[in-house]
Motif scaffolding. Sequence first.
Motif, PDB file in Angstrom:
ATOM      1  N   LEU A 230      90.500  64.606  41.635  1.00 27.67           N
ATOM      2  CA  LEU A 230      90.675  65.497  42.782  1.00 27.67           C
ATOM      3  C   LEU A 230      92.143  65.895  42.939  1.00 27.67           C
ATOM      4  O   LEU A 230      92.453  67.056  43.188  1.00 27.67           O
ATOM      5  CB  LEU A 230      90.179  64.804  44.055  1.00 27.67           C
ATOM      6  CG  LEU A 230      90.234  65.610  45.350  1.00 27.67           C
ATOM      7  CD1 LEU A 230      89.295  66.808  45.276  1.00 27.67           C
ATOM      8  CD2 LEU A 230      89.871  64.737  46.529  1.00 27.67           C
ATOM      9  N   ILE A 231      93.030  64.952  42.763  1.00 28.59           N
ATOM     10  CA  ILE A 231      94.465  65.188  42.942  1.00 28.59           C
ATOM     11  C   ILE A 231      95.059  65.978  41.777  1.00 28.59           C
ATOM     12  O   ILE A 231      96.013  66.723  41.935  1.00 28.59           O
ATOM     13  CB  ILE A 231      95.196  63.838  43.107  1.00 28.59           C
ATOM     14  CG1 ILE A 231      94.713  63.155  44.380  1.00 28.59           C
ATOM     15  CG2 ILE A 231      96.708  64.012  43.126  1.00 28.59           C
ATOM     16  CD1 ILE A 231      94.993  61.678  44.422  1.00 28.59           C
ATOM     17  N   ASP A 232      94.474  65.829  40.601  1.00 25.64           N
ATOM     18  CA  ASP A 232      95.023  66.385  39.370  1.00 25.64           C
ATOM     19  C   ASP A 232      94.689  67.853  39.152  1.00 25.64           C
ATOM     20  O   ASP A 232      95.247  68.491  38.284  1.00 25.64           O
ATOM     21  CB  ASP A 232      94.503  65.558  38.181  1.00 25.64           C
ATOM     22  CG  ASP A 232      95.434  65.592  36.987  1.00 25.64           C
ATOM     23  OD1 ASP A 232      96.663  65.573  37.180  1.00 25.64           O
ATOM     24  OD2 ASP A 232      94.923  65.629  35.858  1.00 25.64           O
ATOM     25  N   ASP A 233      93.771  68.399  39.945  1.00 26.11           N
ATOM     26  CA  ASP A 233      93.242  69.745  39.702  1.00 26.11           C
ATOM     27  C   ASP A 233      93.254  70.538  41.009  1.00 26.11           C
ATOM     28  O   ASP A 233      92.478  70.246  41.918  1.00 26.11           O
ATOM     29  CB  ASP A 233      91.814  69.598  39.156  1.00 26.11           C
ATOM     30  CG  ASP A 233      91.187  70.906  38.737  1.00 26.11           C
ATOM     31  OD1 ASP A 233      91.486  71.945  39.353  1.00 26.11           O
ATOM     32  OD2 ASP A 233      90.363  70.872  37.794  1.00 26.11           O
ATOM     33  N   LEU A 234      94.129  71.537  41.101  1.00 25.83           N
ATOM     34  CA  LEU A 234      94.246  72.313  42.336  1.00 25.83           C
ATOM     35  C   LEU A 234      92.978  73.087  42.657  1.00 25.83           C
ATOM     36  O   LEU A 234      92.670  73.301  43.825  1.00 25.83           O
ATOM     37  CB  LEU A 234      95.430  73.280  42.256  1.00 25.83           C
ATOM     38  CG  LEU A 234      96.796  72.719  42.602  1.00 25.83           C
ATOM     39  CD1 LEU A 234      97.838  73.825  42.570  1.00 25.83           C
ATOM     40  CD2 LEU A 234      96.819  72.026  43.940  1.00 25.83           C
TER      41      LEU A 234
END
Length: 92
Positions: free
Chosen positions: A67-71
Amino acid sequence: MEPEETKARLRKVLVDSLELSLEPSEVPDKGLVQALGLDSINTIEFLIWVESEFGVEIADEDLSIKLIDDLDLLAEYVNSRVQKGEPANEPA
């Protein structure tokens, strides 16, 4: 809210919250953890700012590096929380 508008706000929040020496436009869509050298402290700080900026709560069970790694995923998640005003399912 349009996904591109959400992503632009997320980029600005990321740069501001972590005091990055980048312009928001330089933040990549994917691979944020590696590209920006994020650690667990950075990611928690960023997510707290996201919650504040958008007036949403990110459920503990939804927290993941993916979730954090992909805008794109994060923008989709935030938009679903803003629209529904309720917990969203974990992004696919």
